[in-house]
Design a protein around this motif. Sequence first.
Motif, PDB file in Angstrom:
ATOM      1  N   LEU A  79      15.950  38.245  19.448  1.00  0.00           N
ATOM      2  CA  LEU A  79      16.517  37.026  18.874  1.00  0.00           C
ATOM      3  C   LEU A  79      15.484  35.924  19.027  1.00  0.00           C
ATOM      4  N   TYR A  80      15.348  35.088  17.995  1.00  0.00           N
ATOM      5  CA  TYR A  80      14.367  34.008  18.026  1.00  0.00           C
ATOM      6  C   TYR A  80      15.046  32.668  17.793  1.00  0.00           C
ATOM      7  N   LEU A  81      14.483  31.639  18.418  1.00  0.00           N
ATOM      8  CA  LEU A  81      14.891  30.271  18.123  1.00  0.00           C
ATOM      9  C   LEU A  81      13.626  29.457  17.924  1.00  0.00           C
ATOM     10  N   GLN A  82      13.333  29.142  16.689  1.00  0.00           N
ATOM     11  CA  GLN A  82      12.192  28.279  16.375  1.00  0.00           C
ATOM     12  C   GLN A  82      12.653  26.837  16.470  1.00  0.00           C
ATOM     13  N   MET A  83      12.003  26.075  17.331  1.00  0.00           N
ATOM     14  CA  MET A  83      12.391  24.694  17.563  1.00  0.00           C
ATOM     15  C   MET A  83      11.247  23.788  17.145  1.00  0.00           C
ATOM     16  N   ASN A  84      11.500  22.953  16.174  1.00  0.00           N
ATOM     17  CA  ASN A  84      10.507  22.008  15.675  1.00  0.00           C
ATOM     18  C   ASN A  84      10.967  20.583  15.935  1.00  0.00           C
ATOM     19  N   SER A  85      10.037  19.656  15.811  1.00  0.00           N
ATOM     20  CA  SER A  85      10.344  18.233  15.992  1.00  0.00           C
ATOM     21  C   SER A  85      11.121  18.003  17.279  1.00  0.00           C
ATOM     22  N   LEU A  86      10.632  18.569  18.341  1.00  0.00           N
ATOM     23  CA  LEU A  86      11.352  18.491  19.616  1.00  0.00           C
ATOM     24  C   LEU A  86      11.406  17.067  20.136  1.00  0.00           C
ATOM     25  N   LYS A  87      12.508  16.787  20.813  1.00  0.00           N
ATOM     26  CA  LYS A  87      12.758  15.460  21.371  1.00  0.00           C
ATOM     27  C   LYS A  87      12.962  15.593  22.875  1.00  0.00           C
ATOM     28  N   PRO A  88      12.727  14.525  23.608  1.00  0.00           N
ATOM     29  CA  PRO A  88      12.970  14.595  25.059  1.00  0.00           C
ATOM     30  C   PRO A  88      14.392  15.050  25.394  1.00  0.00           C
ATOM     31  N   GLU A  89      15.349  14.707  24.570  1.00  0.00           N
ATOM     32  CA  GLU A  89      16.730  15.117  24.846  1.00  0.00           C
ATOM     33  C   GLU A  89      16.982  16.601  24.611  1.00  0.00           C
ATOM     34  N   ASP A  90      15.989  17.316  24.106  1.00  0.00           N
ATOM     35  CA  ASP A  90      16.081  18.765  23.997  1.00  0.00           C
ATOM     36  C   ASP A  90      15.716  19.463  25.305  1.00  0.00           C
ATOM     37  N   THR A  91      15.257  18.699  26.270  1.00  0.00           N
ATOM     38  CA  THR A  91      14.908  19.264  27.562  1.00  0.00           C
ATOM     39  C   THR A  91      16.126  19.910  28.202  1.00  0.00           C
ATOM     40  N   ALA A  92      16.002  21.189  28.537  1.00  0.00           N
ATOM     41  CA  ALA A  92      17.137  21.943  29.071  1.00  0.00           C
ATOM     42  C   ALA A  92      16.684  23.354  29.405  1.00  0.00           C
ATOM     43  N   VAL A  93      17.532  24.054  30.113  1.00  0.00           N
ATOM     44  CA  VAL A  93      17.378  25.500  30.235  1.00  0.00           C
ATOM     45  C   VAL A  93      18.136  26.125  29.066  1.00  0.00           C
ATOM     46  N   TYR A  94      17.444  26.989  28.339  1.00  0.00           N
ATOM     47  CA  TYR A  94      18.027  27.613  27.154  1.00  0.00           C
ATOM     48  C   TYR A  94      18.418  29.056  27.482  1.00  0.00           C
ATOM     49  N   TYR A  95      19.633  29.400  27.104  1.00  0.00           N
ATOM     50  CA  TYR A  95      20.184  30.718  27.384  1.00  0.00           C
ATOM     51  C   TYR A  95      20.560  31.423  26.080  1.00  0.00           C
ATOM     52  N   CYS A  96      20.261  32.704  26.004  1.00  0.00           N
ATOM     53  CA  CYS A  96      20.813  33.486  24.900  1.00  0.00           C
ATOM     54  C   CYS A  96      22.047  34.233  25.417  1.00  0.00           C
ATOM     55  N   ALA A  97      22.936  34.529  24.504  1.00  0.00           N
ATOM     56  CA  ALA A  97      24.196  35.171  24.863  1.00  0.00           C
ATOM     57  C   ALA A  97      24.669  36.041  23.710  1.00  0.00           C
ATOM     58  N   HIS A 120      19.049  34.950  31.705  1.00  0.00           N
ATOM     59  CA  HIS A 120      18.885  34.070  32.864  1.00  0.00           C
ATOM     60  C   HIS A 120      18.331  32.710  32.499  1.00  0.00           C
ATOM     61  N   GLY A 121      17.898  32.561  31.264  1.00  0.00           N
ATOM     62  CA  GLY A 121      17.456  31.260  30.795  1.00  0.00           C
ATOM     63  C   GLY A 121      15.962  31.059  30.832  1.00  0.00           C
ATOM     64  N   THR A 122      15.505  30.152  29.980  1.00  0.00           N
ATOM     65  CA  THR A 122      14.100  29.742  29.964  1.00  0.00           C
ATOM     66  C   THR A 122      14.068  28.227  29.834  1.00  0.00           C
ATOM     67  N   LEU A 123      13.202  27.592  30.611  1.00  0.00           N
ATOM     68  CA  LEU A 123      13.175  26.139  30.682  1.00  0.00           C
ATOM     69  C   LEU A 123      12.285  25.551  29.597  1.00  0.00           C
ATOM     70  N   VAL A 124      12.845  24.594  28.877  1.00  0.00           N
ATOM     71  CA  VAL A 124      12.105  23.820  27.884  1.00  0.00           C
ATOM     72  C   VAL A 124      12.055  22.377  28.359  1.00  0.00           C
ATOM     73  N   THR A 125      10.855  21.840  28.453  1.00  0.00           N
ATOM     74  CA  THR A 125      10.676  20.453  28.857  1.00  0.00           C
ATOM     75  C   THR A 125       9.899  19.728  27.769  1.00  0.00           C
TER      76      THR A 125
END
Length: 128
Positions: A79-97, A120-125
Amino acid sequence: QLQLAESGGGLVQAGGSLRLSCVDSGRTFGEYHMGWFRRAPGKEREFVAVISNSGPSTYYADSAEGRFTLSRDNTKNTLYLQMNSLKPEDTAVYYCAGTKRTYYTANYYYSSGSYDYWGHGTLVTVSS
């Protein structure tokens, strides 16, 4: 049963891009509807996006619409999540389910309780 592992997180400047991946080490990935959630510091886990098991249907949170693209490759159990135009408020641990349950209203997939298997999540800062 899914065994999920996320990767691709990291530190990026605002306006930048990241692609998250979620790999299932099992053999039934294609049977599951897959979602991404995130948990920002001090906040509850929130829905980001979901894709149907065969991939034709995707739904996004308002915060992700137009900036994030969800896709899957069932031949690679990924599974992929392409994230563009990232903002500081996108900072989070991202989990797939994942869930096998099929709901006739997309809203059910916006709830973390609708999913049975989690990574278990992956951190995006995202720095400003």
